[in-house]
Design an enzyme around this catalytic site. Sequence first.
Site, PDB file in Angstrom:
ATOM      1  N   TYR A 152     -31.805  23.178  14.032  1.00 62.32           N
ATOM      2  CA  TYR A 152     -31.785  22.837  12.614  1.00 62.32           C
ATOM      3  C   TYR A 152     -31.125  23.988  11.850  1.00 62.32           C
ATOM      4  O   TYR A 152     -31.111  25.131  12.310  1.00 62.32           O
ATOM      5  CB  TYR A 152     -33.195  22.665  12.061  1.00 62.32           C
ATOM      6  CG  TYR A 152     -33.882  21.367  12.385  1.00 62.32           C
ATOM      7  CD1 TYR A 152     -33.367  20.143  11.979  1.00 62.32           C
ATOM      8  CD2 TYR A 152     -35.097  21.368  13.084  1.00 62.32           C
ATOM      9  CE1 TYR A 152     -34.027  18.965  12.255  1.00 62.32           C
ATOM     10  CE2 TYR A 152     -35.767  20.188  13.370  1.00 62.32           C
ATOM     11  CZ  TYR A 152     -35.217  18.987  12.953  1.00 62.32           C
ATOM     12  OH  TYR A 152     -35.859  17.819  13.231  1.00 62.32           O
ATOM     13  N   THR A 178     -29.015  18.840  15.079  1.00 64.31           N
ATOM     14  CA  THR A 178     -29.566  17.663  14.416  1.00 64.31           C
ATOM     15  C   THR A 178     -28.982  17.530  13.017  1.00 64.31           C
ATOM     16  O   THR A 178     -29.040  18.465  12.218  1.00 64.31           O
ATOM     17  CB  THR A 178     -31.095  17.736  14.354  1.00 64.31           C
ATOM     18  OG1 THR A 178     -31.608  17.712  15.699  1.00 64.31           O
ATOM     19  CG2 THR A 178     -31.681  16.555  13.600  1.00 64.31           C
ATOM     20  N   ARG A 187     -43.694  10.844   4.694  1.00 62.91           N
ATOM     21  CA  ARG A 187     -44.438  10.412   5.876  1.00 62.91           C
ATOM     22  C   ARG A 187     -45.805   9.921   5.396  1.00 62.91           C
ATOM     23  O   ARG A 187     -46.699  10.716   5.090  1.00 62.91           O
ATOM     24  CB  ARG A 187     -44.576  11.553   6.862  1.00 62.91           C
ATOM     25  CG  ARG A 187     -43.255  12.251   7.217  1.00 62.91           C
ATOM     26  CD  ARG A 187     -42.452  11.519   8.259  1.00 62.91           C
ATOM     27  NE  ARG A 187     -41.099  12.066   8.395  1.00 62.91           N
ATOM     28  CZ  ARG A 187     -40.776  13.155   9.095  1.00 62.91           C
ATOM     29  NH1 ARG A 187     -41.718  13.850   9.707  1.00 62.91           N
ATOM     30  NH2 ARG A 187     -39.524  13.536   9.173  1.00 62.91           N
ATOM     31  N   LYS A 275     -27.015  15.253  17.175  1.00 61.98           N
ATOM     32  CA  LYS A 275     -28.117  14.295  17.263  1.00 61.98           C
ATOM     33  C   LYS A 275     -28.392  13.691  15.889  1.00 61.98           C
ATOM     34  O   LYS A 275     -28.493  14.416  14.903  1.00 61.98           O
ATOM     35  CB  LYS A 275     -29.383  14.972  17.784  1.00 61.98           C
ATOM     36  CG  LYS A 275     -30.606  14.079  17.877  1.00 61.98           C
ATOM     37  CD  LYS A 275     -31.791  14.861  18.413  1.00 61.98           C
ATOM     38  CE  LYS A 275     -33.035  14.011  18.489  1.00 61.98           C
ATOM     39  NZ  LYS A 275     -33.544  13.602  17.160  1.00 61.98           N
ATOM     40  N   HIS A 299     -33.968   9.399  14.239  1.00 62.93           N
ATOM     41  CA  HIS A 299     -35.062  10.359  14.135  1.00 62.93           C
ATOM     42  C   HIS A 299     -36.418   9.685  14.411  1.00 62.93           C
ATOM     43  O   HIS A 299     -37.435  10.024  13.813  1.00 62.93           O
ATOM     44  CB  HIS A 299     -35.077  11.029  12.755  1.00 62.93           C
ATOM     45  CG  HIS A 299     -35.514  12.466  12.791  1.00 62.93           C
ATOM     46  ND1 HIS A 299     -34.626  13.507  12.859  1.00 62.93           N
ATOM     47  CD2 HIS A 299     -36.740  13.039  12.767  1.00 62.93           C
ATOM     48  CE1 HIS A 299     -35.283  14.655  12.861  1.00 62.93           C
ATOM     49  NE2 HIS A 299     -36.570  14.392  12.811  1.00 62.93           N
TER      50      HIS A 299
END
Length: 403
Positions: A152, A178, A187, A275, A299
């Site tokens: 990251y 990523t 979330r 990714k 993800h």
Amino acid sequence: MKKPNSLERSSEASEGSLPKDLLNRFPLFADMLARAERRIPKRIAGYFLGGADSEKGLAENVAAFQRIRLMPRYGVDVVNRSTKIDLFGRSYAAPIGVAPVGYTSAIWPGAEKALSTAAQKANLPFITSTYAIEPLEAIATYAPDVTWFQLYYIQSMETTLDLVRRAEKAGIKVLVVTVDIPTYSKRTRDHRNGLEFPPAVTASLLWEAAQRPAWSAEFLQRPYPLAGNLMPYAKNPMGGAKAMRDLFAVTGVYAMTWDEIATVRKAWPGKMVLKGVQHPDDAEAALRAGADGVIVSNHGGRQLDAAPASVDALPAIAERVGARMTVMLDSGVRSGLDVVKAMVRGAQCCFAGRPFVAACAAAGNRGAPYAMQLFQDEIDTAFGQLGICGVHEAIGDRGREFH
């Protein structure tokens, strides 16, 4: 020469039988996921199993695989079939690997060491996360031949490039950048459960842990879980959880631009994978930026709730760049049969996160090797049923998909 009968193991991937007691308890990864949820404290299980917003994207990842039908072909001699796959100059036992999962060893204590060690023994790729509890240097000693490092953008380009240098020094050969987290998404389970990372030791968390004695017993044997890769960049590395929270406060969330990805490419001497790619144009841009491969991924349904299922986004990307770079996939993989479905749509390898971590939680020390053997066995069985002798016969053969 007498052929082995259907009860005898014939392929390289299926040498040795699966442990009968574990197979009877956990014949499917869904069984391990269900048991893991019962063994992990509620708020941590919510982080591990949850997705973004309504979690429809999370569910769609799995549902999309279920909609794919494959047509078996018979009359083919599949006695000597093989699941081996070559990726970036190395041969692996099967086209399945462990996806990066942040805070894996907070979800189930000791899982990072267990999974990386098992991956080394099974000869499967293991991608360790920037947000792993065990630092990348430790993981590289547990799994020196199969560790990849997921990167990251952290704090600054200087810090990010320092992580790149550390990965190179540790002997890691594949860097996984990523790109699909330009902002943190909501979330929902984390908000409902009042979760923060690292988890603050509160009365409610202690009560949840007391109701999960197996997790607590493992947790008490280890230091308080902190993101080991990042602690060197904290102002007060000895400050424990507060130091980690202070680091997060200044780290923020950043999406690397193509220019910044090119900067990382120049600094990294090994193979580089992007990714989180979901659009063919982005896969093309990844190729121009010097990437050697892409992982088609949303993800795990944890970012954009409306994103397409990874396996549905895969074919267009494989068609566009599959002849020029390595195309892989994660998100929604729940069986070896899912791996073969993705291969037929153009993936050369798949990665799974939740199933492997769930195996550690469900079956303890035996969970990691069992999960790896189960995936390989299921891939091998699917090859036999479909009349496939090697991965080259499966990858991109859309004619095997029934419409």
